[in-house]
Design a protein around this motif. Structure first.
Motif, PDB file in Angstrom:
ATOM      1  N   ASN A  70      -3.631  -5.699  -3.218  1.00 44.56           N
ATOM      2  CA  ASN A  70      -3.769  -4.320  -2.747  1.00 44.56           C
ATOM      3  C   ASN A  70      -5.217  -3.848  -2.939  1.00 44.56           C
ATOM      4  O   ASN A  70      -5.698  -3.747  -4.070  1.00 44.56           O
ATOM      5  CB  ASN A  70      -2.797  -3.451  -3.551  1.00 44.56           C
TER       6      ASN A  70
ATOM      7  N   ILE B  71       0.849  -1.198   0.000  1.00 47.25           N
ATOM      8  CA  ILE B  71       0.000   0.000   0.000  1.00 47.25           C
ATOM      9  C   ILE B  71       0.888   1.254   0.000  1.00 47.25           C
ATOM     10  O   ILE B  71       0.469   2.328  -0.407  1.00 47.25           O
ATOM     11  CB  ILE B  71      -0.980  -0.029   1.203  1.00 47.25           C
TER      12      ILE B  71
ATOM     13  N   ASN C 134      -1.374   3.422  -3.542  1.00 45.01           N
ATOM     14  CA  ASN C 134      -2.418   3.917  -2.644  1.00 45.01           C
ATOM     15  C   ASN C 134      -3.207   4.959  -3.420  1.00 45.01           C
ATOM     16  O   ASN C 134      -2.897   5.239  -4.596  1.00 45.01           O
ATOM     17  CB  ASN C 134      -1.783   4.496  -1.363  1.00 45.01           C
TER      18      ASN C 134
ATOM     19  N   ALA D  54      -6.530  -0.942  -2.544  1.00 45.48           N
ATOM     20  CA  ALA D  54      -6.695   0.362  -3.206  1.00 45.48           C
ATOM     21  C   ALA D  54      -6.743   0.181  -4.720  1.00 45.48           C
ATOM     22  O   ALA D  54      -7.518   0.849  -5.424  1.00 45.48           O
ATOM     23  CB  ALA D  54      -5.554   1.302  -2.812  1.00 45.48           C
TER      24      ALA D  54
END
Ligand SMILES: C[S@@+](CC[C@H](N)C(=O)[O-])C[C@H]1O[C@@H](n2cnc3c(N)ncnc32)[C@H](O)[C@@H]1O
Length: 217
Positions: free
Chosen positions: A83, A15, A19, A85
């Motif tokens: 991830n 992250i 992000n 995001a």
């Protein structure tokens, strides 16, 4: 973090790297500027590659911002990314009218045996992953293709003989800070991972290797 450990292999999905902030500038910075000026492989080439290989039921591993998924016609899209995001950004990008499934797990984590797709896309994923195990995992993914289905994608593959100074510096720096893990990667590794498949095509455009291969009918 020990080399070869699961955490080490998955460090490229951190992250800290992807992000909401970095994903916001990824398309302009990487796809807009770096691909053309530094890797010398225009994003248009990668979009064409995606559009010519994505099938109706498409699995995308490491979708990033969803830039390429926004540009294909596949009605069923499954995304795998460690991830969250990236998964959220890509899903928002794909738009309505498509069936989207998100699976938050590593590239190395097994998918259900029964899962099969018309295509599997891995764009700019393999160069994020250090070590040799990624080639074995790429080879294994063919079992998740329907007969005649295609695995395809691209990865930054350093070619020092043709790299400009900026490309050499950027690749070295990214490997040093853990954004990339491609220092040992070769075209022979990629060819070996796709061996035994049908219609295998690998080609180098600037510092990027593009590949595609079909599961035999
Ligand atoms: C460089 S971005 C590529 C994004 C997109 N495919 C593109 O070409 O624009 C790499 C993506 O792969 C994901 N990723 C990196 N290592 C991973 C791993 N070991 N397992 C799952 N996802 C990973 C990252 O979170 C990110 O979404």
């Amino acid at each position: 973090m020990p080399t070869g450990s699961a955490d080490h292999r998955d460090r490229g999905a951190s992250i800290g790297i992807y992000n909401r902030g970095t994903l916001r500038v990824y398309d302009v910075g990487v796809l807009g500027v770096t691909n053309t000026l530094i890797w010398r492989c225009p994003t248009r080439t990668l979009v064409d590659h995606y559009r010519s290989h994505a099938g109706p039921a498409h699995l995308d591993i490491g979708p990033g911002t969803g830039y390429f998924l926004e540009r294909i016609d596949s009605p069923w899209i499954t995304m795998v990314d460690l991830n969250h995001a990236s998964l959220a950004a890509a899903e928002a990008r794909i738009g309505s009218g498509k069936q989207v499934e998100r699976i938050q797990q590593s590239f190395f984590a097994p998918l259900g045996d029964e899962r099969q797709f018309d295509s599997i896309g891995l764009n700019f994923l393999l160069h994020c992953i250090p070590g040799h195990a990624k080639w074995d995992r790429l080879a294994e993914l063919r079992r998740h293709l329907r007969p005649g289905g295609t695995v395809f994608g691209s990865t930054v593959l350093p070619s020092p003989a043709t790299a400009n100074p900026a490309a050499r510096l950027l690749n070295r720096t990214y490997n040093r800070v853990g954004v990339f893990g491609n220092a040992e990667d070769t075209m022979a590794d990629l060819d070996a991972a796709l061996a035994g498949m049908a219609g295998v095509r690998t080609r180098q455009v600037g510092q990027v290797a593009l590949f595609s291969a079909r599961r035999p009918e």
